[in-house]
Design an enzyme around this catalytic site. Structure first.
Site, PDB file in Angstrom:
ATOM      1  N   GLU A 138      -5.805  -5.777  10.225  1.00 57.04           N
ATOM      2  CA  GLU A 138      -4.864  -4.711  10.577  1.00 57.04           C
ATOM      3  C   GLU A 138      -5.232  -4.055  11.895  1.00 57.04           C
ATOM      4  O   GLU A 138      -5.981  -3.070  11.894  1.00 57.04           O
ATOM      5  CB  GLU A 138      -4.882  -3.614   9.507  1.00 57.04           C
ATOM      6  CG  GLU A 138      -4.272  -3.975   8.191  1.00 57.04           C
ATOM      7  CD  GLU A 138      -3.724  -2.719   7.506  1.00 57.04           C
ATOM      8  OE1 GLU A 138      -2.555  -2.731   7.141  1.00 57.04           O
ATOM      9  OE2 GLU A 138      -4.484  -1.746   7.368  1.00 57.04           O
ATOM     10  N   ASN A 160       0.856  -1.188   0.000  1.00 51.44           N
ATOM     11  CA  ASN A 160       0.000   0.000   0.000  1.00 51.44           C
ATOM     12  C   ASN A 160       0.894   1.242   0.000  1.00 51.44           C
ATOM     13  O   ASN A 160       1.614   1.487   0.964  1.00 51.44           O
ATOM     14  CB  ASN A 160      -0.888  -0.041   1.256  1.00 51.44           C
ATOM     15  CG  ASN A 160      -1.780   1.172   1.393  1.00 51.44           C
ATOM     16  OD1 ASN A 160      -1.818   2.023   0.505  1.00 51.44           O
ATOM     17  ND2 ASN A 160      -2.505   1.247   2.494  1.00 51.44           N
ATOM     18  N   HIS A 171     -10.015   0.509   4.422  1.00 47.70           N
ATOM     19  CA  HIS A 171      -8.758   0.653   5.153  1.00 47.70           C
ATOM     20  C   HIS A 171      -8.997   1.516   6.392  1.00 47.70           C
ATOM     21  O   HIS A 171      -9.846   2.397   6.375  1.00 47.70           O
ATOM     22  CB  HIS A 171      -7.696   1.285   4.249  1.00 47.70           C
ATOM     23  CG  HIS A 171      -6.333   1.276   4.865  1.00 47.70           C
ATOM     24  ND1 HIS A 171      -5.913   2.233   5.746  1.00 47.70           N
ATOM     25  CD2 HIS A 171      -5.318   0.389   4.760  1.00 47.70           C
ATOM     26  CE1 HIS A 171      -4.679   1.949   6.143  1.00 47.70           C
ATOM     27  NE2 HIS A 171      -4.290   0.826   5.550  1.00 47.70           N
ATOM     28  N   LYS A 220      -0.007   4.312   0.045  1.00 47.99           N
ATOM     29  CA  LYS A 220      -0.608   5.428   0.799  1.00 47.99           C
ATOM     30  C   LYS A 220      -0.364   6.764   0.090  1.00 47.99           C
ATOM     31  O   LYS A 220      -0.357   6.811  -1.142  1.00 47.99           O
ATOM     32  CB  LYS A 220      -0.053   5.436   2.230  1.00 47.99           C
ATOM     33  CG  LYS A 220      -0.415   4.145   2.997  1.00 47.99           C
ATOM     34  CD  LYS A 220      -0.193   4.271   4.480  1.00 47.99           C
ATOM     35  CE  LYS A 220      -0.704   3.022   5.204  1.00 47.99           C
ATOM     36  NZ  LYS A 220      -0.539   3.114   6.654  1.00 47.99           N
ATOM     37  N   ALA A 225       3.028  -1.473   4.163  1.00 53.20           N
ATOM     38  CA  ALA A 225       3.102  -0.101   3.642  1.00 53.20           C
ATOM     39  C   ALA A 225       4.453   0.520   3.984  1.00 53.20           C
ATOM     40  O   ALA A 225       5.416   0.367   3.242  1.00 53.20           O
ATOM     41  CB  ALA A 225       1.960   0.737   4.199  1.00 53.20           C
ATOM     42  N   SER A 226       4.527   1.178   5.144  1.00 54.09           N
ATOM     43  CA  SER A 226       5.758   1.897   5.477  1.00 54.09           C
ATOM     44  C   SER A 226       6.964   0.967   5.552  1.00 54.09           C
ATOM     45  O   SER A 226       8.087   1.394   5.267  1.00 54.09           O
ATOM     46  CB  SER A 226       5.579   2.645   6.807  1.00 54.09           C
ATOM     47  OG  SER A 226       5.314   1.742   7.855  1.00 54.09           O
ATOM     48  N   ILE A 256      -0.343  -0.257  13.063  1.00 55.72           N
ATOM     49  CA  ILE A 256      -0.055   0.286  11.727  1.00 55.72           C
ATOM     50  C   ILE A 256       1.084   1.292  11.803  1.00 55.72           C
ATOM     51  O   ILE A 256       1.057   2.213  12.613  1.00 55.72           O
ATOM     52  CB  ILE A 256      -1.312   0.946  11.126  1.00 55.72           C
ATOM     53  CG1 ILE A 256      -2.355  -0.123  10.787  1.00 55.72           C
ATOM     54  CG2 ILE A 256      -0.954   1.747   9.873  1.00 55.72           C
ATOM     55  CD1 ILE A 256      -3.618   0.418  10.163  1.00 55.72           C
ATOM     56  N   GLY A 274       2.451  -3.343  10.651  1.00 58.77           N
ATOM     57  CA  GLY A 274       3.757  -3.506  11.281  1.00 58.77           C
ATOM     58  C   GLY A 274       4.674  -4.511  10.622  1.00 58.77           C
ATOM     59  O   GLY A 274       5.777  -4.761  11.107  1.00 58.77           O
TER      60      GLY A 274
END
Lengths: 228, 228, 228, 228
Positions: A146, A14, A98, A16, A207-208, A151, A186
């Site tokens: 999630e 993702n 989400h 974002k 994502a991150s 997150i 995470g």
């Protein structure tokens, strides 16, 4: 513009609204996904911002997901995201509900129905085992679990709270034996992925952990390798 | 990717979520706008769906507007429209607070501020003279007056309720002598445009009058010709 | 059930959803307001939760404000707050667009219009000088300036950022010479109130400074005394 | 202020924002409910507007439901409906996710959890069999099935589309054997109620069929009699 069937195990990234994955940088990240996918024989998909969907879709072969689609039909809906529009832009599926874009229960159902009509794969996000079980009744293709407190934390839910995953898998399976289950929140390493798969899921939503990594290509490889 | 300065008089075409102006059809419509613009020396701009912004921007020279931008900053905002993202896609400006995508008052102000920082032109929609005067205090580049009961009606506000336009122009001018004022809702013909300009506005915001026209090119020409 | 005209200077106490001011405790707090009002000849009003409006209105003589009213008309609107309902419960006015309950620009205008028809006083909250000027165009009875970063901080905006108040007063006065201006956010003491009045406002909007005070009665007296 | 256990069969009357059931008229309608309940030994409950909850609760013995509660905790939540506040006002339960006040999926779950902690009965509305099955996973006390196209139509869902009811009952029962199922939308007569009970539900949720009836007392009696 067909980007192939989405078969688990799946790594779904993702993007974002991160600048590190906007525009040409989204394409670059998708290329890394493409390479990792080819190298390890694992499906790696990306969910860019709406304005980047066509660009990523045209310049790479990875499955492309929209981060959100509105449940409107074609017509007078200024400023909304129409499913037909993002479909023409080349997407294979959509993220739904989400935790940063939560939807009314009825809208989740409407979105799944519209996506099914257009042959788009749906990944519905759920932040508790209760919501995961609830959305399983709505017939999505995939559910991503999630817990919002993890997150972006760098702490993998699969390690910090494995019982959330097993509990959720168990509740979902009582309702649907077929839905694909992804583990989110995470996830940053291959070890996290292995643990997630061991707990009964068929992939990860990340994502991150990838986008903010110093070496995005290496981060993606690490996740894809663990899925073999 | 610079699409030139947006100088009034202006014809701004909102493509909404109409299938007649999605994807490649958005490009086609933008080409008609380009031709009319060149022919009559009038600025004709288009506001495609988010997924089509880059496509239209790359394949034509008309100014491109986003239909909506979220007031978020880069980061964890899944499913939102980031200003930096649509800017990189080549847009010149954004529609704000369209009656089909209304915003909280504070969000309108935030959006205008963000757009100014990124040198994006803002067109804030107002459905009453009161709201038009209110948003004039927030410093947008343009205000579009759109009585919602006339949107999509085929009845031009400039003809059906000219006093709404003159009253609105008057209220806006008490607060701002500089903001560009557009007339929206029900505009379909060059005659409507002339009347709108005569009442003190500097252009029109149009949607179904062009998009749903049997001959989109002719419809655009008619509007642009009237602006000379 | 008439609670008298609301003449400035005004101390308006927002009870929010604080348990220290819910139900019978809302009545107790309103009694302190009543006593301070009588003692110092200053209007002290309260804004209890919706379910407490009638109780406070019946058992005290202070002006009672609703914290929020929906802009719906009588009919099928399950779960909404109808102006006619809270009017029958005895209120004198309503808070509009509080930073914890922000509204679309058009809804603010609709709410002011409905309130005017029902002879209810409107206090529209604005968290910037731009929004304050904007809502001044919509014709409310009062505007409360509340920079959100100071809400609940215990730091009075009148002391921390006096230029926000003077700037806002100045911008509002260019548009309306009549609207009453209240100063909110972080007000806790009589000294804060005096400073707020000195800067050109006609009263204060206060919440935790009173509700969370060890001695609510003393806190209210302190504010009311400063308004003389 | 205890209003007794809520045992099916149940007639639950939603007063919405109807002027015919606001303030003292809400009390009058609740008195009719009280009388019918005593006469036929059937639980008849009412859901007045928030500002009327305490009044109805104090002046009658019927179970009182809130039409909506926000999922906030005590604190800085201006303009929200706090569960503790309406509980102190004397309610027994709450309507959740009515089609006129739809909630995000996660908020439905939060509301149910909060209500359970406060020993409030939850009636979650669902407008499709899919949503009914989904919310069954969230553990509410009751589910009310209300196809939105029949709300306020005067056409009972139990007669117009009996298969919606049986299908929904069947889907809910696969997930929960205990949840009470109510039939809503278009219920106006005792005959409608009998049909609803015959199809496997344990009561009805009704609004305009009672509130807009020429003789509210007779309308309630008709429904309650059919529940015996």
């Amino acid at each position: 513009m067909s980007h192939g069937k989405i078969a688990p195990p799946l790594v779904l990234i993702n993007l974002k609204c991160y600048l590190e994955a906007t525009g040409t940088k989204a394409v670059q990240l998708a290329r890394y996904a493409e390479q990792a996918s080819a190298k390890f024989g694992v499906t790696v998909a990306v969910a860019p911002q709406t304005a980047d969907l066509r660009l990523v879709s045209q310049q790479t072969k990875v499955p492309v997901f929209a981060q959100h689609v509105d449940s409107v039909k074609p017509g007078s809906h200024t400023g909304h995201v129409l499913a037909e529009s993002v479909l023409e832009a080349g997407i294979s599926g959509i993220l739904v509900n989400h935790s940063e874009r939560r939807l009314e229960a009825g809208i989740i159902e409407d979105t799944i129905t519209r996506a099914r009509d257009l042959k788009l794969t749906t990944v519905v996000c759920a932040n508790t085992s209760g919501i995961a079980a609830a959305v399983a009744s709505l017939g999505p293709d995939m559910i991503a679990v999630e817990p919002p407190e993890l997150i972006g934390s760098g702490v993998a839910v699969s390690k910090a709270k494995p019982e959330i995953i097993t509990d959720t898998v168990s509740k979902i399976r009582r309702i649907s034996s077929q839905v694909t289950i992804l583990c989110g929140a995470g996830i940053t390493s291959g070890e996290d992925v292995k643990e997630a798969l061991r707990l009964g899921t068929q992939g990860v939503l990340v994502a991150s952990g990838v986008v903010k990594a110093k070496d995005q290509a290496a981060a993606i490889e690490d996740l894809a390798r663990a899925c073999r």
